[in-house]
Write an enzyme that holds these catalytic residues in place. Structure first.
Site, PDB file in Angstrom:
ATOM      1  N   ASP A   9       0.851  -1.182   0.000  1.00 51.05           N
ATOM      2  CA  ASP A   9       0.000   0.000   0.000  1.00 51.05           C
ATOM      3  C   ASP A   9       0.897   1.246   0.000  1.00 51.05           C
ATOM      4  O   ASP A   9       2.075   1.180   0.383  1.00 51.05           O
ATOM      5  CB  ASP A   9      -0.881  -0.025   1.260  1.00 51.05           C
ATOM      6  CG  ASP A   9      -1.646   1.251   1.468  1.00 51.05           C
ATOM      7  OD1 ASP A   9      -2.362   1.672   0.553  1.00 51.05           O
ATOM      8  OD2 ASP A   9      -1.514   1.838   2.564  1.00 51.05           O
ATOM      9  N   ILE A  10       0.361   2.382  -0.407  1.00 48.87           N
ATOM     10  CA  ILE A  10       1.174   3.606  -0.454  1.00 48.87           C
ATOM     11  C   ILE A  10       0.971   4.464   0.788  1.00 48.87           C
ATOM     12  O   ILE A  10       1.856   4.585   1.629  1.00 48.87           O
ATOM     13  CB  ILE A  10       0.866   4.420  -1.735  1.00 48.87           C
ATOM     14  CG1 ILE A  10       1.344   3.643  -2.971  1.00 48.87           C
ATOM     15  CG2 ILE A  10       1.575   5.787  -1.681  1.00 48.87           C
ATOM     16  CD1 ILE A  10       1.087   4.351  -4.288  1.00 48.87           C
TER      17      ILE A  10
END
Length: 271
Positions: A9-10
């Protein structure tokens, strides 16, 4: 079995609170790639909001992939070959736009290149999202929306207390018709029923002939939970929600403490 793909995920995971990939995280991912491990960014962001991080990590080898729009789109970063894609219809938009007004919550729809809102008083959270993902906002009344728009996801966005109060008013049938997930205190994402990060990651793994045991997924929020549950090693960040931590296989440090680098070092590089 060794890990051959890391899905990351960012926001709240790959990047710190200043929206930076630290040198420690970058170096750990470079070492993993040097060992032949694929690094796949798996985010709720639209594709334009991912490109700067793909560039920074040099994920354009021709055999690199990205999962965007919370799993609605899986594609090769270089050739743009689409592995899987699911969207929403104009009828979906009209129904959800009416619902958002009924429950008193702002809403916008995201296509491949723009964000559309029918709210004249555009939500500051939409403005912030537009800045973060590098996409323009377009004001359109529902009557001005047309059927050839490629709507990939719809978001209800508002202050936390307003959004939470609105969520309680959404009829049960909507949760049966769509994938609905809260990706931040201010964002409720509404997607095609066939979409979540776990399904997208499974589609990509199958395309690459990888088993779930060969996949590690790292995230912090509720929209990351499906991929954390799918992966052989599901990693929750130290700053993750308690529910994500509860269901993860392991918990690493926070995004302010190079948690991604620590997980990669322990479960990929050390093996």
């Amino acid at each position: 079995m060794s890990i051959k793909l890391i899905a990351i995920d960012i926001d709240g995971t790959l990047i710190n609170n200043r929206h930076q990939i630290t040198d420690e995280v970058k170096q750990a991912l470079q070492k993993a790639r040097a060992q032949g491990v694929k690094v796949v960014l798996c985010t709720g962001r639209p594709l334009p909001g991912v490109l700067n991080y793909l560039n920074e990590l040099e994920l354009f080898s021709g055999e690199d992939y990205v999962i965007s729009y919370n799993g609605s789109l899986v594609q090769n970063t270089t050739t743009k070959e689409i592995i899987s894609q699911y969207g929403l219809t104009l009828a979906d938009y009209n129904d959800l736009e009416y619902l958002s007004r009924k429950i008193g919550v702002h809403l916008h729809a995201t296509t491949e290149d723009s964000m559309y809102t029918a709210n004249r008083d555009i939500s500051p959270h939409t403005v912030r999202e537009s800045y973060l993902v590098n996409m323009p906002i377009k004001y359109r009344t529902p009557e001005e929306m047309h059927s050839d728009l490629n709507i990939i996801k719809i978001m209800m966005i508002d202050d936390e207390e307003i959004l939470d109060a609105g969520i309680k008013q959404i009829p049960k049938e909507y949760f049966e018709r769509y994938t609905i997930v809260k990706s931040s205190p201010y964002f409720l994402e509404i997607l095609n029923k066939n979409v979540n990060k776990g399904l997208a990651l499974e589609n990509l793994a199958n395309f690459l002939n990888l088993s779930a045991d060969e996949v590690m997924a790292i995230g912090d929020n509720e929209n990351d939970l499906p991929m954390i549950l799918y992966a052989g090693i599901g990693v929750a960040m130290g700053n993750a929600t308690e529910n994500v931590k509860k269901h993860a296989d392991v918990i690493t440090s926070s995004n302010e403490e190079n948690g991604v680098a620590q997980a990669v070092q322990q479960y990929v590089l050390n093996n």
